[in-house]
Design a protein around this motif. Structure first.
Motif, PDB file in Angstrom:
ATOM      1  N   SER A   1       4.619  -8.563   0.725  1.00 36.73           N
ATOM      2  CA  SER A   1       3.393  -9.161   0.207  1.00 36.73           C
ATOM      3  C   SER A   1       3.613 -10.627  -0.159  1.00 36.73           C
ATOM      4  CB  SER A   1       2.902  -8.392  -1.021  1.00 36.73           C
ATOM      5  OG  SER A   1       2.573  -7.056  -0.677  1.00 36.73           O
TER       6      SER A   1
ATOM      7  N   GLU B   1       2.017  -4.840   1.303  1.00 36.54           N
ATOM      8  CA  GLU B   1       1.372  -5.481   2.453  1.00 36.54           C
ATOM      9  C   GLU B   1       0.045  -6.125   2.074  1.00 36.54           C
ATOM     10  OE1 GLU B   1       1.248  -2.944   5.920  1.00 36.54           O
ATOM     11  OE2 GLU B   1       3.094  -1.942   5.309  1.00 36.54           O
ATOM     12  N   SER B   2       0.057  -6.878   0.997  1.00 35.31           N
ATOM     13  CA  SER B   2      -1.173  -7.484   0.482  1.00 35.31           C
ATOM     14  C   SER B   2      -0.944  -8.949   0.127  1.00 35.31           C
ATOM     15  CB  SER B   2      -1.674  -6.716  -0.747  1.00 35.31           C
ATOM     16  OG  SER B   2      -2.071  -5.404  -0.382  1.00 35.31           O
TER      17      SER B   2
ATOM     18  N   PRO C   1      -2.195  -1.449   1.501  1.00 35.96           N
ATOM     19  CA  PRO C   1      -2.088  -2.468   2.554  1.00 35.96           C
ATOM     20  C   PRO C   1      -3.413  -3.137   2.918  1.00 35.96           C
ATOM     21  CG  PRO C   1      -0.690  -0.605   3.097  1.00 35.96           C
ATOM     22  CD  PRO C   1      -1.466  -0.216   1.875  1.00 35.96           C
ATOM     23  N   LYS C   2      -3.266  -4.417   3.311  1.00 34.59           N
ATOM     24  CA  LYS C   2      -4.366  -5.262   3.794  1.00 34.59           C
ATOM     25  C   LYS C   2      -5.397  -5.559   2.709  1.00 34.59           C
ATOM     26  CE  LYS C   2      -3.822  -3.752   8.585  1.00 34.59           C
ATOM     27  NZ  LYS C   2      -4.472  -3.176   9.789  1.00 34.59           N
ATOM     28  N   SER C   3      -4.932  -5.639   1.488  1.00 33.62           N
ATOM     29  CA  SER C   3      -5.799  -6.063   0.399  1.00 33.62           C
ATOM     30  C   SER C   3      -5.565  -7.540   0.108  1.00 33.62           C
ATOM     31  CB  SER C   3      -5.530  -5.235  -0.858  1.00 33.62           C
ATOM     32  OG  SER C   3      -5.870  -3.874  -0.642  1.00 33.62           O
TER      33      SER C   3
ATOM     34  N   LYS D   1      -7.475  -2.209   1.641  1.00 36.06           N
ATOM     35  CA  LYS D   1      -8.044  -2.915   2.794  1.00 36.06           C
ATOM     36  C   LYS D   1      -9.334  -3.633   2.410  1.00 36.06           C
ATOM     37  CE  LYS D   1      -8.667  -2.188   7.772  1.00 36.06           C
ATOM     38  NZ  LYS D   1      -8.843  -1.155   8.841  1.00 36.06           N
TER      39      LYS D   1
ATOM     40  N   ASP E   1     -12.153  -0.629   1.807  1.00 33.13           N
ATOM     41  CA  ASP E   1     -12.899  -1.175   2.948  1.00 33.13           C
ATOM     42  C   ASP E   1     -14.104  -1.987   2.474  1.00 33.13           C
ATOM     43  OD1 ASP E   1     -11.581   0.131   5.441  1.00 33.13           O
ATOM     44  OD2 ASP E   1     -11.812   1.768   4.017  1.00 33.13           O
TER      45      ASP E   1
END
Length: 467
Positions: free
Chosen positions: A313, A329-330, A346-348, A364, A381
């Motif tokens: 991250s 993973e943010s 992840p993906k935040s 996300k 999302d």
């Protein structure tokens, strides 16, 4: 570092590693977040070799598959060639199996596949000394606290290499020598190949020893040089779970020392777990119990409280991560605050100045600049604008049982407590959502949406009082 067109690095990784008491091949055991073999490959890559050869044997395909899957992640760009050792008859047999590869190069650097503490600077210096002496061979010698079990390096009166005596063959005087053979070498490729063809089997197991090539190369009137390593820990091999733990601690101590030298504050250095390659800015303060892993970058002046976990991250400057926060993973931009016990999946992305508080989970999603998700919420999302306030217990219901759907929340929306957004749904800027609402339809800008049944009170229908 400039690539060396005539250098091949050969890593011997064919052993069974029976003392590890594990079905996992020894080169694949983890030290500081990476397999042992990955650390060695990264050190070899730093030399800019023309090729890297890896000799495999035990569970060969498992080892090959794991290495091939990790090469890009580890930053290995040199061509990697795998060599199968079919006859497990000593270290020289492993090198002999690689002769078709070695024939293409002038210089060969031989490394063991269980030494993750090697530093690229040491390997570079070994090759430089080898070239300066126009040697036929160079051996890395290290002085260890307890040399028992190792081959001793015997030097002549002028300090030059004389020979190596194995521990089992050493007399009492020789056993007092603390300089041992690390099992790592630099060779003139042609001289090595010639010596390999002249070896004879030794010992009760009738094995071919790579150390015997040094005497043969010396007989060719080519210099054999001892490179005295200053840090014996770099040559430590891993043969047991206890040694695996020792290597882990040594590497983490190195990482902590380097970070503190660069201006990072570690409250208790031995109680934080930071992987090599993690980058942290000056005056960031890290408390005990934190795990900072993988390709993580942390900015300046951050406050990271105890038991925080961060993996792969990017954390900006002046960020506060309170106790128990978990991030993977943010991306967290400057001046954000998370926790205690916040979770970024992840993906935040948290934009500048955003806050995510107690027991809130983000997946996300983008949390806009200055927006707040302070308590007991799940945001998945979702694209959230700036200046949004999300009340406690809010959930974006992003999954309908088959597909994931997105929630869009505009700037400066106010969300009351215990609200459900049933995606796909859009809430436009400056709207307000009443507490307890379940929102299933689009909410226009600057409007108030309330989606709950009217409270009904029926007299004398409550719980009866006890007599």
């Amino acid at each position: 570092m400039v690539a060396k067109k005539n250098l091949c690095v050969l890593i011997l990784a064919a052993g069974k590693g029976t003392r590890m008491k594990s079905p996992l091949p020894k080169p694949l055991h983890i030290v500081c977040g990476l397999p042992i073999i990955a650390h060695i490959l990264k050190a070899a890559q730093a030399l800019g070799p023309a090729a890297i050869g890896i000799v495999v044997g035990h569970e060969a395909q498992t080892v090959v598959n794991a290495i091939q899957a990790g090469l890009s992640q580890w930053g290995i760009t040199a061509p990697v060639v795998f060599v199968q050792q079919t006859e497990l008859t000593g270290s020289a047999s492993a090198v002999k199996a690689a002769i078709p590869l070695l024939q293409k190069f002038e210089t060969v650097l031989v490394l063991n596949g269980d030494t993750p503490l090697l530093k690229a600077q040491s390997l570079a210096r070994m090759t430089e000394v080898f070239e300066q002496n126009e040697a036929g061979a160079l051996v890395l010698g290290v002085t260890v606290p307890d040399p028992s079990g190792y081959g001793r390096i015997i030097r002549a009166e002028d300090g030059s290499f004389e020979n190596i005596v194995e521990d089992s063959d050493a007399d009492e005087e020789t056993k007092k020598i603390a300089e041992i053979n690390s099992g790592m070498y630099v060779f003139n490729s042609h001289s090595l190949q010639t010596a390999l063809t002249q070896l004879t089997p030794q010992g009760p197991k009738r094995e071919y020893y790579l150390t015997d090539t040094l005497a043969l190369i010396k007989q060719m009137n080519q210099p054999v040089v001892v490179f005295a390593g200053r840090d014996y820990q770099q040559a430590l091999g891993i043969n047991s779970k206890a040694q695996l733990a020792e290597a882990e601690q040594i590497m983490r101590d190195r990482v902590a020392a380097e970070l503190m030298d660069e201006g990072v504050t570690l409250v208790r250095p031995r109680e934080v777990y930071i992987d090599p390659g993690v980058k942290i800015g000056t005056d960031t303060r890290i408390c005990p119990g934190c795990y900072i892993c993988g390709n993580t970058v942390i900015g300046k002046n951050c406050e990271i409280e105890g038991n925080v976990y961060i993996k792969d991250s990017v954390i900006g400057d002046n960020v506060t991560l309170k106790m128990g926060t978990y991030i993977e993973e943010s991306q967290v931009e400057a001046c954000c605050q998370l926790g205690p016990y916040a979770h970024l999946r992840p993906k935040s992305v948290l934009k500048k100045g955003a806050k995510v508080g107690n027991f809130s989970e983000i997946k996300k999603s983008v949390i806009g600049e200055g927006s707040k998700v302070n308590h007991l919420s799940y945001i998945g999302d979702t694209q959230m604008g700036a200046g949004v306030n999300v009340g406690a217990g809010t959930i974006t219901c992003n999954y309908d049982g088959k597909n994931k759907h997105q929630t869009l929340i505009g700037d400066h929306v106010f969300v009351g407590s215990n609200v459900n957004f049933v995606a796909p749904v859009t809430v436009h800027e400056y709207a307000k959502i009443g507490a307890g609402s379940t929102i299933t339809k689009e909410v226009p800008a600057e409007s108030l949406a309330i989606a709950r049944s009217r409270q009904v009170v029926l007299e004398k229908k409550g719980v009866k009082k006890n007599d």
